[in-house]
Design an enzyme around this catalytic site. Structure first.
Site, PDB file in Angstrom:
ATOM      1  N   ASP A 279       0.061  -5.566  -1.205  1.00 27.87           N
ATOM      2  CA  ASP A 279      -1.297  -5.380  -0.711  1.00 27.87           C
ATOM      3  C   ASP A 279      -2.129  -6.566  -1.180  1.00 27.87           C
ATOM      4  OD1 ASP A 279      -2.950  -2.684   0.375  1.00 27.87           O
ATOM      5  OD2 ASP A 279      -4.189  -4.203  -0.608  1.00 27.87           O
ATOM      6  N   SER A 280      -3.104  -6.961  -0.382  1.00 23.56           N
ATOM      7  CA  SER A 280      -3.945  -8.099  -0.771  1.00 23.56           C
ATOM      8  C   SER A 280      -4.904  -7.748  -1.897  1.00 23.56           C
ATOM      9  CB  SER A 280      -4.730  -8.610   0.437  1.00 23.56           C
ATOM     10  OG  SER A 280      -5.584  -7.598   0.946  1.00 23.56           O
TER      11      SER A 280
ATOM     12  N   PHE B 150       0.877  -3.170   3.053  1.00 18.90           N
ATOM     13  CA  PHE B 150      -0.507  -2.672   2.999  1.00 18.90           C
ATOM     14  C   PHE B 150      -0.498  -1.390   2.168  1.00 18.90           C
ATOM     15  CE2 PHE B 150       0.248  -4.905   6.980  1.00 18.90           C
ATOM     16  CZ  PHE B 150      -0.694  -5.926   6.909  1.00 18.90           C
TER      17      PHE B 150
ATOM     18  N   CYS C  85      17.886   1.439   8.900  1.00 21.46           N
ATOM     19  CA  CYS C  85      16.541   1.488   8.336  1.00 21.46           C
ATOM     20  C   CYS C  85      15.627   2.426   9.130  1.00 21.46           C
ATOM     21  CB  CYS C  85      15.933   0.083   8.324  1.00 21.46           C
ATOM     22  SG  CYS C  85      14.265  -0.022   7.638  1.00 21.46           S
TER      23      CYS C  85
ATOM     24  N   ARG D 236       5.340  11.425   4.593  1.00 22.08           N
ATOM     25  CA  ARG D 236       6.003  11.223   3.309  1.00 22.08           C
ATOM     26  C   ARG D 236       7.166  12.210   3.146  1.00 22.08           C
ATOM     27  NH1 ARG D 236       1.001   8.857   1.923  1.00 22.08           N
ATOM     28  NH2 ARG D 236      -0.193  10.787   1.738  1.00 22.08           N
TER      29      ARG D 236
ATOM     30  N   ASP E  95       1.605   0.152   7.676  1.00 27.15           N
ATOM     31  CA  ASP E  95       0.366   0.912   7.889  1.00 27.15           C
ATOM     32  C   ASP E  95      -0.821  -0.032   7.695  1.00 27.15           C
ATOM     33  OD1 ASP E  95      -1.564   2.815   8.174  1.00 27.15           O
ATOM     34  OD2 ASP E  95      -1.096   3.921   6.344  1.00 27.15           O
TER      35      ASP E  95
END
Length: 305
Positions: free
Chosen positions: A164-165, A143, A248, A128, A214
């Site tokens: 995210d799911s 994710f 990127c 981070r 991730d």
């Protein structure tokens, strides 16, 4: 060179040295691995110390956690004892399961209820920091879990898309944004299967200055469609490359037994070669308190188009 850890008795977890402890705290961080041994980890979560013991340890009948060394002035207000893999835990001091921590000056909600993910992965702290150094204008966080990478990027002015799911995880992520006063329509939270969203973003022509990839090793996707990292990494990365701006930065993190940094780098180089993408690879960074064997394989891809 300052030693990171002291040498204790063989049975005791090895505490961080006072110097390293203080260096971590100076970054505005209160969530990190405080001590470890082959059979136990002591994790600091703000005002709480959580002990995670290996199932191979004999049952403990009396609280007797080792105290921090004299040059560490911190004292826990709450101590939780848990055997890894079990769905119960004991309070040896204090009560309750929730707390708030700081990482790199940002606030995150933590839930230490047995069977619930705490809500922050401190082993990604240095990555981070790398993201912060890039100062991206836009971030795609795949994710996303509770959106720690999104919070970091948003705090630096980036527009963020967290996918995210799990809607429950994203709700916790929204709370983390609110804790840090990071509201606004430029931050999006989509509870969807990443594999279905990426083609839609590509068709819309969206581009991002930073992408976090991730994925879990295994998970149940939408409508029972299982996710297996062994089969999914390449198509996911190819989609990410299509969404990447010319400069990127993409972080790939894989937490799978048998996949180390070298194996991950070889796989990614092969994919980049097939896709004819010019990029520079840089190993992910490991926090000083995290043993190498507890760190996922991580690699940064910096596009050089």
């Amino acid at each position: 060179m300052t030693a990171l850890f002291r040498k204790p008795r063989p049975a005791d977890p090895v505490w961080l040295s006072g110097a390293t402890w203080n260096e971590i705290e100076k970054t505005g961080t209160s969530a990190f691995l405080a001590a470890c041994s082959p059979n136990m980890r002591l994790e600091r979560w703000g005002d709480t110390l959580r002990a995670l013991a290996s199932p191979s340890l004999p049952p403990v009948t009396e609280p007797s956690l080792p105290s921090p060394p004299p040059d560490i002035s911190w004292k826990a207000d709450r101590v939780i004892w848990q055997v890894e893999g079990e769905k119960t835990a004991s309070h040896w001091l204090g009560s309750g399961w929730k707390t708030e921590v700081q990482e790199l000056g940002l606030a995150y909600g933590i839930d230490l209820t047995p069977g619930v993910a705490p809500g922050l992965f401190p082993d990604q702290r240095e990555n981070r920091l790398t993201l912060r150094s890039r100062r991206p204008k836009s971030l795609l966080n795949l994710f996303a879990h509770t959106c720690s990478f999104g919070v970091l990027a948003a705090s630096e002015g980036a527009a963020t898309l967290n996918i995210d799911s799990s809607s429950r995880a994203l709700d916790r992520g929204k709370e983390n944004y609110n804790r840090n006063k990071l509201g606004g329509t430029e931050h999006r939270f989509w509870a969807e299967d990443v594999r279905k969203v990426l083609p839609r973003l590509i068709r819309r022509g969206e581009k991002f200055d930073a992408i976090i990839l991730d994925p879990p090793t295994f998970a149940h996707g939408a409508k029972g469609r299982a996710f297996r990292i062994k089969h999914e990494l390449e198509p996911l990365l190819i989609s990410c490359l299509a969404l990447a701006s010319s400069r990127c930065a993409i972080l790939v993190s894989v937490n799978q037994s048998g996949t180390g940094d070298a194996e991950l780098a070889t796989t990614i180089r092969e994919i980049l070669a097939r896709e004819q993408v010019r990029a520079r690879l840089q190993p992910g960074r490991r926090p000083p308190e995290v043993p190498p064997e507890r760190m996922p394989a991580t690699l940064w891809i910096f596009r050089e188009d």
